[in-house]
Design an enzyme around this catalytic site. Sequence first.
Site, short mmCIF file in Angstrom:
data_model
loop_
_atom_site.label_atom_id
_atom_site.label_comp_id
_atom_site.label_asym_id
_atom_site.label_seq_id
_atom_site.Cartn_x
_atom_site.Cartn_y
_atom_site.Cartn_z
N GLU A 15 -2.48 60.84 27.32
CA GLU A 15 -3.84 60.49 27.91
C GLU A 15 -4.29 61.93 28.68
OE1 GLU A 15 -4.13 60.82 31.27
OE2 GLU A 15 -1.85 61.37 31.66
N LEU A 74 -6.54 61.90 31.54
CA LEU A 74 -7.53 61.22 32.38
C LEU A 74 -7.66 62.56 33.71
CD1 LEU A 74 -6.66 57.71 33.00
CD2 LEU A 74 -8.02 58.72 31.47
N GLU A 128 -8.18 62.45 37.57
CA GLU A 128 -8.66 61.67 38.85
C GLU A 128 -9.94 61.93 39.42
OE1 GLU A 128 -5.52 60.72 41.67
OE2 GLU A 128 -4.13 61.07 40.09
N LEU A 172 -11.21 78.23 37.84
CA LEU A 172 -11.26 79.64 38.61
C LEU A 172 -11.60 79.54 39.99
CD1 LEU A 172 -12.38 82.26 35.72
CD2 LEU A 172 -10.03 81.54 36.45
N ALA A 227 -10.39 79.92 43.75
CA ALA A 227 -9.31 80.29 44.44
C ALA A 227 -9.20 79.34 45.45
CB ALA A 227 -9.13 81.53 44.71
N GLY A 261 -2.08 70.50 42.69
CA GLY A 261 -1.05 69.31 43.38
C GLY A 261 -1.16 68.11 42.34
N CYS A 269 0.59 65.01 38.45
CA CYS A 269 0.99 65.73 36.93
C CYS A 269 1.33 66.89 36.92
CB CYS A 269 -0.30 65.46 36.26
SG CYS A 269 -0.85 63.55 35.97
#
Length: 472
Positions: free
Chosen positions: A172, A174, A176, A280, A282, A287, A290
């Site tokens: 998959e 995906l 979020e 890109l 910054a 987090g 995954c």
Amino acid sequence: MTIQFPSPRPTVAAPSGAPRPRLTFLGTGYLGATYAICFAELGYEVIGFDVDQAKIERLGKGEVPFHEPGLDELLRKNLAGGRLRFTTSMEEVAEFGDVHFICVGTPQRADGMAADLSYVESAVTGLAQHLHRKALIVGKSTVPVGTAEWVEQLVRRHAPGESGVEVAWSPEFLQEGFAVEDVLRPNRVIFGVKSEWAVGLLYEAHKALFDLATTEDREVPVVVTDFATAELVKVAANAFLATKISFINAMAEICEAAGADVTMLARSIGYDQRIGNKFLRAGIGFGGGCLPKDIRAFQARAQELGVGEALRFLHEVDLINQRRRQRIVQLSAELLDRPFGPNGPDLSGTRIAVLGATFKPNSDDVRDSPALSVARKLTRSGADVYIYDPEGMDNASREVSEATYSKSIVDAVTGADLVCVLTEWEEFRNADPAVLGEIVAGKKVIDGRNCLDATVWRRAGWEFRAMGRPAQ
């Protein structure tokens, strides 16, 4: 090979005898529930399975147990339409389904970096022993390369000998906050298979998706490949994205030291089509459930295969990502004029508003959230931290109980000595700095996501700091 569906394919009949394959999704967390609901929306008969009775009851009542835009409405629509139901009975799943998608979690092991495959093993063995006719078990969970072969062995060991059950892998992709669109309008589909029958049944299980693409004059590339390649696609993609994010954050460190502006740097190199401008921005890093655990599991599996040196760079990617979180604490001490002690800054007696708790906007997911990690560090430095997030408050409060949770931006920033914007929710991007400036104790702000207009905030009298950008 890559196929642009629809293309002529021999019809593969559903083993159940149904007009089209009946689909089951084992695991009704974010991945499985989303796929189950969306494939029901495509017109398939679908069952979602989970061992969590409370979760199944909520889904059966039309309640999605996580935040994903648009999913609640689709759930209620397809429950009412009779195409979708949920169960805790593996026997019911086995009797019903033709294609069984494994969508359970593969978290990082508590004793190391490797992936915990115990949920995959439990789902496969629990299902296989009840399969008495031919069926296809398809892995969707993100797993170490070699898992599909292991799953095949589990099926041979536990499925009745005459069942003829086969295994395939279809990862998959995906995102979020955009998951419904990613299921219904994917940018590619991967079939890791060993037989033409498996290809044919997977095609039938996705035919409504390809038909939708045809009506919208789109193409869906389908890569038909072997098990190992299919497994590597997801982890390789996540490793690349994590590397790109950490690269621009490493550039932010250089920019801070040199007095350059990382946002202008990112814009400039992003015009190069070989690089592109996505991922890109910054900030405080990546987090979620995954990227962090996937790059660690990828390194662990490479070590097991004897090629750990090939992925040594991912260790540095991880370190850069972690450093950006601590940088917010350092900037907070600088703005609040607090000295560093042997264990970091002493922020006691200060009130800090943290805007954002989820790892990204349009989600309630706080797993390995950089925003929540920073909030925790600030509380441990002695600050009184007030957190507000549009969707992640309940989940966040279970992770960082020592903070205070506010009902709105206004509640969070009132009386604050410092405001930290740590998740780029639209509500925060569009906040009026002049209005907020009237209710804070100190007009100091840290833009941890480079999502605010620095000029507007500075004109409103705020002392503004951002990741990788000049102080003035």
